[in-house]
Design a protein around this motif. Sequence first.
Motif, PDB file in Angstrom:
ATOM      1  N   PRO A   1      60.189   2.907 -78.950  1.00  0.00           N
ATOM      2  CA  PRO A   1      61.296   2.569 -79.864  1.00  0.00           C
ATOM      3  C   PRO A   1      61.826   3.800 -80.609  1.00  0.00           C
ATOM      4  O   PRO A   1      63.049   3.957 -80.759  1.00  0.00           O
ATOM      5  CB  PRO A   1      60.668   1.566 -80.826  1.00  0.00           C
TER       6      PRO A   1
ATOM      7  N   VAL B   1      63.883   5.818 -78.143  1.00  0.00           N
ATOM      8  CA  VAL B   1      65.202   5.229 -77.886  1.00  0.00           C
ATOM      9  C   VAL B   1      66.144   5.529 -79.043  1.00  0.00           C
ATOM     10  O   VAL B   1      67.291   5.954 -78.843  1.00  0.00           O
ATOM     11  CB  VAL B   1      65.074   3.707 -77.659  1.00  0.00           C
ATOM     12  N   ALA B   2      65.651   5.320 -80.281  1.00  0.00           N
ATOM     13  CA  ALA B   2      66.506   5.556 -81.445  1.00  0.00           C
ATOM     14  C   ALA B   2      66.918   7.030 -81.517  1.00  0.00           C
ATOM     15  O   ALA B   2      68.081   7.351 -81.774  1.00  0.00           O
ATOM     16  CB  ALA B   2      65.777   5.135 -82.724  1.00  0.00           C
TER      17      ALA B   2
ATOM     18  N   SER C   1      69.370   7.905 -78.732  1.00  0.00           N
ATOM     19  CA  SER C   1      70.681   7.316 -79.004  1.00  0.00           C
ATOM     20  C   SER C   1      71.454   8.123 -80.042  1.00  0.00           C
ATOM     21  O   SER C   1      72.675   8.283 -79.928  1.00  0.00           O
ATOM     22  CB  SER C   1      70.501   5.876 -79.450  1.00  0.00           C
TER      23      SER C   1
ATOM     24  N   VAL D   1      72.730   6.902 -72.710  1.00  0.00           N
ATOM     25  CA  VAL D   1      71.991   6.080 -73.670  1.00  0.00           C
ATOM     26  C   VAL D   1      71.718   4.705 -73.075  1.00  0.00           C
ATOM     27  O   VAL D   1      70.602   4.169 -73.196  1.00  0.00           O
ATOM     28  CB  VAL D   1      72.781   5.948 -74.995  1.00  0.00           C
TER      29      VAL D   1
ATOM     30  N   THR E   1      67.984   3.308 -72.555  1.00  0.00           N
ATOM     31  CA  THR E   1      67.605   2.086 -73.257  1.00  0.00           C
ATOM     32  C   THR E   1      67.216   0.985 -72.279  1.00  0.00           C
ATOM     33  O   THR E   1      66.248   0.256 -72.499  1.00  0.00           O
ATOM     34  CB  THR E   1      68.779   1.607 -74.135  1.00  0.00           C
TER      35      THR E   1
ATOM     36  N   SER F   1      62.740  -5.364 -78.446  1.00  0.00           N
ATOM     37  CA  SER F   1      62.451  -4.828 -79.768  1.00  0.00           C
ATOM     38  C   SER F   1      63.754  -4.721 -80.550  1.00  0.00           C
ATOM     39  O   SER F   1      64.837  -4.603 -79.981  1.00  0.00           O
ATOM     40  CB  SER F   1      61.781  -3.461 -79.655  1.00  0.00           C
TER      41      SER F   1
ATOM     42  N   VAL G   1      64.771  -2.327 -82.202  1.00  0.00           N
ATOM     43  CA  VAL G   1      65.389  -1.016 -82.017  1.00  0.00           C
ATOM     44  C   VAL G   1      66.261  -1.018 -80.763  1.00  0.00           C
ATOM     45  O   VAL G   1      67.411  -0.562 -80.796  1.00  0.00           O
ATOM     46  CB  VAL G   1      64.314   0.078 -81.931  1.00  0.00           C
ATOM     47  N   ILE G   2      65.723  -1.535 -79.664  1.00  0.00           N
ATOM     48  CA  ILE G   2      66.494  -1.551 -78.427  1.00  0.00           C
ATOM     49  C   ILE G   2      67.723  -2.443 -78.578  1.00  0.00           C
ATOM     50  O   ILE G   2      68.833  -2.047 -78.221  1.00  0.00           O
ATOM     51  CB  ILE G   2      65.593  -1.977 -77.255  1.00  0.00           C
TER      52      ILE G   2
ATOM     53  N   VAL H   1      70.204  -0.527 -80.715  1.00  0.00           N
ATOM     54  CA  VAL H   1      70.901   0.567 -80.030  1.00  0.00           C
ATOM     55  C   VAL H   1      71.984   0.004 -79.105  1.00  0.00           C
ATOM     56  O   VAL H   1      73.115   0.520 -79.067  1.00  0.00           O
ATOM     57  CB  VAL H   1      69.887   1.440 -79.245  1.00  0.00           C
ATOM     58  N   ILE H   2      71.660  -1.065 -78.389  1.00  0.00           N
ATOM     59  CA  ILE H   2      72.665  -1.661 -77.499  1.00  0.00           C
ATOM     60  C   ILE H   2      73.863  -2.140 -78.314  1.00  0.00           C
ATOM     61  O   ILE H   2      75.018  -1.837 -78.000  1.00  0.00           O
ATOM     62  CB  ILE H   2      72.057  -2.825 -76.692  1.00  0.00           C
TER      63      ILE H   2
ATOM     64  N   GLN I   1      76.217   0.530 -79.614  1.00  0.00           N
ATOM     65  CA  GLN I   1      77.193   0.995 -78.621  1.00  0.00           C
ATOM     66  C   GLN I   1      78.307  -0.032 -78.416  1.00  0.00           C
ATOM     67  O   GLN I   1      79.483   0.328 -78.338  1.00  0.00           O
ATOM     68  CB  GLN I   1      76.506   1.273 -77.280  1.00  0.00           C
TER      69      GLN I   1
ATOM     70  N   VAL J   1      68.592   1.073 -87.652  1.00  0.00           N
ATOM     71  CA  VAL J   1      69.198   1.536 -86.406  1.00  0.00           C
ATOM     72  C   VAL J   1      70.724   1.417 -86.467  1.00  0.00           C
ATOM     73  O   VAL J   1      71.444   2.305 -86.015  1.00  0.00           O
ATOM     74  CB  VAL J   1      68.645   0.747 -85.204  1.00  0.00           C
TER      75      VAL J   1
END
Lengths: 295, 315
Positions: free
Chosen positions: A246, A249-250, A253, A263, A267, B133, B135-136, B139-140, B143, B253
């Motif tokens: 995690p 990924v952060a 990104s 990204v 991800t 998660s 976080v994932i 992040v998606i 975007q 995030v």
Amino acid sequence: MTTPTVLAPPAEPTPEPKRSRWNAYSGGHPLVYVVALVIVAVSIGPVLIAVLGGFRTNAQLAQDPGGWPDPWVLFNYRDAITNPAFWRFTGNSLAIGIITTVVVVVFGMMAAYPLARYRFRGREALFTVFVAGLLFPATVAAIPLFILVSQNMGLSNTWWGIALPQAAFALPLSVVILRPFIAALPNELEDAAWVDGASRIGFFWRIVVPLSWPAMVTVGVVAFVGSWNAYLLPLLLLQGDTRTLPLGVADYSSEYSADIAGVFAFTSLAMLPALVLFLVLQKRIVGGLQGAVKG
Amino acid sequence: MKPPAEPPLKATNRPGRRSRRDWRKSAEILFFVSPALVLFGAFVIVPVLTAVQMSMYRWRGFGPLENFVGFGNYASVLTNSVFQGAVANTMTIVVGSILLQLPLGLAIALLLNRKMKGQGLLRTIVFVPFVLSEVIAGVIWFQLLQPRYGVIDSLLGSIGLQGPQQGWLGDRDFALWTIMIVLTWKYLGLPILLFLAGLQSIPDELHEAAQLDGASWWQTQRKITIPLLGPTMRTWAFLSMIGSLQLFDMVWVLTRGGPANSTTTMVTFLINQGTERGNYGIAGAASVILFVIALTMAITYQRIFLRRDTREAGR
């Protein structure tokens, strides 16, 4: 709570008493399917856009953000797979997840056993101590934990420094799930073991542990997924090479924010392990959550 | 819960005489319980007590604890407008999550409970966001929500609408509500799952009887199914409330609490104070306040809603 079956196959269709109202009870109404499709699209749409986005170029994404890959490009995924950082993050997440899970299951089983099958003074008080742990969220203790682990124990940037606190916070739920399970094992088993000359430790090892597999798997999966997804404690305690997925990924990104396709690929790869684990152990995860709710 | 097994050896014990077996039993209990107790004490109880202690000092994280300020940190936190905003934001999320997810989750669970093709697959798919998660998922969504080049704005553009100039997450008026929508997407799987489990425990005969009496599908749901789901709904709302009070990952995030603190929650406030500014005393006070708020809400909720369920279950 022994074998929750939420996703069990639907019961046999009951014979319709009268077909007066068109399929009112049995489903199958076209509108139901339309609504279901919308739900599916909303649920996995964003995930699919990310996965497909990894197969596109940034130019394609800029031109038509919601479009289809045309042509499909593989270099985003190739770059992510060949990125050594990705594998380091994955390895760290895996190691921390496994340590957390083993500690939670072993310590949780050991603690739940006397709480379930011994009678002693202070037993309920001891159980209450663990239950009270459900009320202490990791966020409240986050800053002191950060100081404790990094300054007093010198465990920052180690797998154990993250796994042990995570295991400690996962213990209350495990004890709450395991205790009634072990208590529900029939007394005759214990009597028989006693007659055969087994000690109580022998009974634990030979009878309780083998029979508790379902509950142990539930507790283990819940602990592993929690550890795998954790963000706050790793954020405070892990730097550089010891960071988990995690965090990776952060970081990726924000570091490569201009490279949206990259990204998306990074991800998408990062979410794959948790998704696969979920699909394989679906019933256990679901059962664990319901067990936790019903107590 | 059944009383635990009482092993036969207890029968040989007489009060006032501690036999070797008694000692052995104590040693066994200690052996089994101590690993968990040590771990729990070291990493849960000690840090929580440290947070309380820390909250009384003006401390920058180094050297011995000195500069005792008593409740001074509490006064600064409670009068801090950013923290007040954080409490308001957190409460908005607590209430908003329940008001959004309860009706939506209920409607979808009732739908998924109908016999239809692909039901199992549908249930799996609905639960996918919950497994990712935060976080994932964050992040998606970050975007997707980008101004102009994000999928959301592009979709809106195709039907002639326009997102805010600064983007959904960059606009003070929209950011918190945008986060709320993402949270709904992320967590809706849980109420659906729990409600489905509740629905399965309702005997079919009830529905059949209602159907024979000429009740419509909706009447059956409203008069029979939904009331019987009451305990499940109250338990879920409790979990949702506790979870919302702890909200951190998604906000960090998506916005890091910005723009202009419009999405700051209690946890992002205390993490920001503790790690980025080194105000450990303030962070300690904020976490104790968060804990007291959570505990008060939990106890109040339990008194008002959950006690009735446990009483009914015990009958």
